[in-house]
Design an enzyme around this catalytic site. Structure first.
Site, PDB file in Angstrom:
ATOM      1  N   TYR A 261     -11.586  42.181-100.632  1.00 31.09           N
ATOM      2  CA  TYR A 261     -13.036  42.197-100.455  1.00 31.09           C
ATOM      3  C   TYR A 261     -13.469  43.527 -99.834  1.00 31.09           C
ATOM      4  O   TYR A 261     -12.657  44.249 -99.275  1.00 31.09           O
ATOM      5  CB  TYR A 261     -13.545  40.993 -99.651  1.00 31.09           C
ATOM      6  CG  TYR A 261     -12.822  40.654 -98.362  1.00 31.09           C
ATOM      7  CD1 TYR A 261     -13.125  41.332 -97.180  1.00 31.09           C
ATOM      8  CD2 TYR A 261     -11.882  39.624 -98.316  1.00 31.09           C
ATOM      9  CE1 TYR A 261     -12.500  40.983 -95.990  1.00 31.09           C
ATOM     10  CE2 TYR A 261     -11.249  39.281 -97.126  1.00 31.09           C
ATOM     11  CZ  TYR A 261     -11.567  39.965 -95.969  1.00 31.09           C
ATOM     12  OH  TYR A 261     -10.946  39.624 -94.796  1.00 31.09           O
ATOM     13  N   HIS A 311      -8.804  45.758 -98.091  1.00 31.18           N
ATOM     14  CA  HIS A 311      -9.794  46.644 -98.715  1.00 31.18           C
ATOM     15  C   HIS A 311      -9.087  47.701 -99.542  1.00 31.18           C
ATOM     16  O   HIS A 311      -8.008  48.140 -99.183  1.00 31.18           O
ATOM     17  CB  HIS A 311     -10.615  47.357 -97.642  1.00 31.18           C
ATOM     18  CG  HIS A 311     -11.110  46.436 -96.591  1.00 31.18           C
ATOM     19  ND1 HIS A 311     -11.787  45.290 -96.881  1.00 31.18           N
ATOM     20  CD2 HIS A 311     -11.015  46.486 -95.242  1.00 31.18           C
ATOM     21  CE1 HIS A 311     -12.092  44.665 -95.754  1.00 31.18           C
ATOM     22  NE2 HIS A 311     -11.630  45.372 -94.752  1.00 31.18           N
TER      23      HIS A 311
END
Ligand SMILES: *[C@@H]1O[C@H](CO)[C@@H](O)[C@H](O)[C@H]1NC(C)=O
Ligand SMILES: *[C@@H]1O[C@H](CO)[C@@H](O)[C@H](O)[C@H]1NC(C)=O
Ligand SMILES: *[C@@H]1O[C@H](CO)[C@@H](O)[C@H](O)[C@H]1NC(C)=O
Ligand SMILES: *[C@@H]1O[C@H](CO)[C@@H](O)[C@H](O)[C@H]1NC(C)=O
Ligand SMILES: *[C@@H]1O[C@H](CO)[C@@H](O)[C@H](O)[C@H]1NC(C)=O
Length: 335
Positions: A261, A311
């Site tokens: 995400y 990430h």
């Protein structure tokens, strides 16, 4: 397009005439320091050159825009959660629940209802875009490249100043500024805020919405997957919630599903792009030696931030640079 160009041209002609006439009248030459006033006034009065979409010289949405950008930038996805838009699609809800895989989440709609009994539910916030508005925003990341940058006054001159997670200003004002209009956080990164600062919560799970409700009232929630602050100092009339649907839009549309995400920094950047006309980015990326660390500590994390497995920092960085390339944002690289 043609009409607005004509209007701008006319405004420019009138301005040029006034300047020329004044120069003529007072016998100024261009080297005369008193003319700096005019230069400054022209630069400041962006309105003369505005393209009609907003009051700034350059707007987030231009009339003749870049196809890569227009395919992605979707103003109908609202960045903030409200009662009205809280009915998430099954897809969004399932994706969002999987982010931190919390077991047995509470009933979402009941949690949302309790939340908006504590914080304001304003569905119209920031939906004020128009030819009069020129909202300038600074998104201030936490990179060590801010150290010695002396960006403080520049950052403080923005209308909106967004900081994130543990970011302090005290003791670092010269480089990072002192004003904070929005502070982005989640339960595990929460800090106390000034009464005037807006708390922008990024929820990664239903429990995060229960936590903010609790942290502003009873203080009953003391842990998520780690112990968290049971109470925080913040003005509960100034709390906003990042919309899970917007979260997913950032991930799908802007990151094309890279990483698990988006990072807080990237989520904050997209938030700014949706509520501001002009966006400047500070304190993103490594310092000039390629080190990744916070501006307030000297712990070098050796790339740990960039590749957390959660990430995809490289891809976020690519998209951020592309946005700058297309003059959608300005990146201040620091030192
Ligand atoms: C923009 O977002 C809205 C709401 O999610 C969606 O219905 C619409 O299809 C999107 N538009 C584009 C061009 O993707
Ligand atoms: C969404 O999920 C609920 C419960 O899992 C189900 O009853 C409903 O039919 C689903 N809606 C759609 C549009 O798939
Ligand atoms: C959640 O609560 C609402 C309102 O109380 C109720 O209508 C809904 O059926 C509940 N949903 C689930 C999945 O239990
Ligand atoms: C904080 O601001 C609110 C208004 O938003 C006000 O009612 C409250 O008294 C303020 N609190 C302090 C400690 O200044
Ligand atoms: C980022 O851009 C560089 C240079 O264009 C490219 O080599 C790299 O593959 C890109 N990374 C991602 C994750 O898109």
């Amino acid at each position: 397009m043609y009409l607005s160009m004509q209007k701008n041209f006319r405004a420019f002609t009138v301005l040029a005439f006034i300047v020329t006439f004044t120069m003529f009248l007072f016998g100024f030459t261009l080297r005369d320091p008193s003319l700096y006033f005019f230069k400054y006034a022209i630069r400041k009065s962006d309105i003369f050159f505005s393209n009609g979409q907003c009051g700034c010289q350059q707007c987030m949405t231009e009339l003749e825009d870049d196809p890569w950008f227009t395919e992605r930038f979707n103003l109908s996805v609202h960045p903030l959660l409200s009662r009205r838009n809280s009915l998430l699609t099954n897809d969004t809800y399932r994706w969002w629940q999987r982010l931190q895989d919390h077991k047995d989440p509470a009933n979402f709609s009941e949690v949302v209802e309790k939340l908006f009994q504590v914080i304001p539910d304003n569905d119209n916030l920031y939906k004020d875009a128009g030819p009069e508005r020129c909202r300038t925003c600074a998104v201030v990341g936490n990179s060590g490249n801010l150290k010695g940058s002396r960006y403080g006054p520049l950052i403080d001159s923005s209308d909106v100043i967004i900081r994130m997670n543990m970011a302090p200003t005290s003791g670092f004002e010269e480089d990072v500024g002192s004003r904070t209009t929005h502070h982005v956080m989640y339960p595990e990164s929460a800090v106390d805020l000034e009464n005037t600062t807006i708390l922008l919560l990024i929820p990664f799970k239903t429990l995060d919405l229960q936590w903010i409700t609790s942290a502003l009232t009873t203080g009953s929630i003391k842990e998520t997957y780690i112990p968290v602050r049971s109470r925080i100092k913040a003005n509960k009339n100034r709390v906003l919630i990042y919309n899970p649907a917007f979260f997913k839009y950032v991930y799908d549309t802007w990151l094309e599903n890279h990483g698990r995400y988006p990072s807080t920094g990237f989520l904050s950047l997209l938030f700014a792009m949706h509520i501001c006309d002009k966006v400047s980015v500070y304190g993103f990326g490594a310092d000039r030696y390629g080190n990744w660390h916070h501006y307030w500590d000297n712990n070098y994390h050796g790339g740990e931030f960039r590749k957390t497995g959660v990430h995809d920092g490289d891809h976020e960085n690519n998209v951020t640079l592309l946005l700058a390339d297309k003059h959608k944002i300005d990146i201040f690289r620091g030192f």
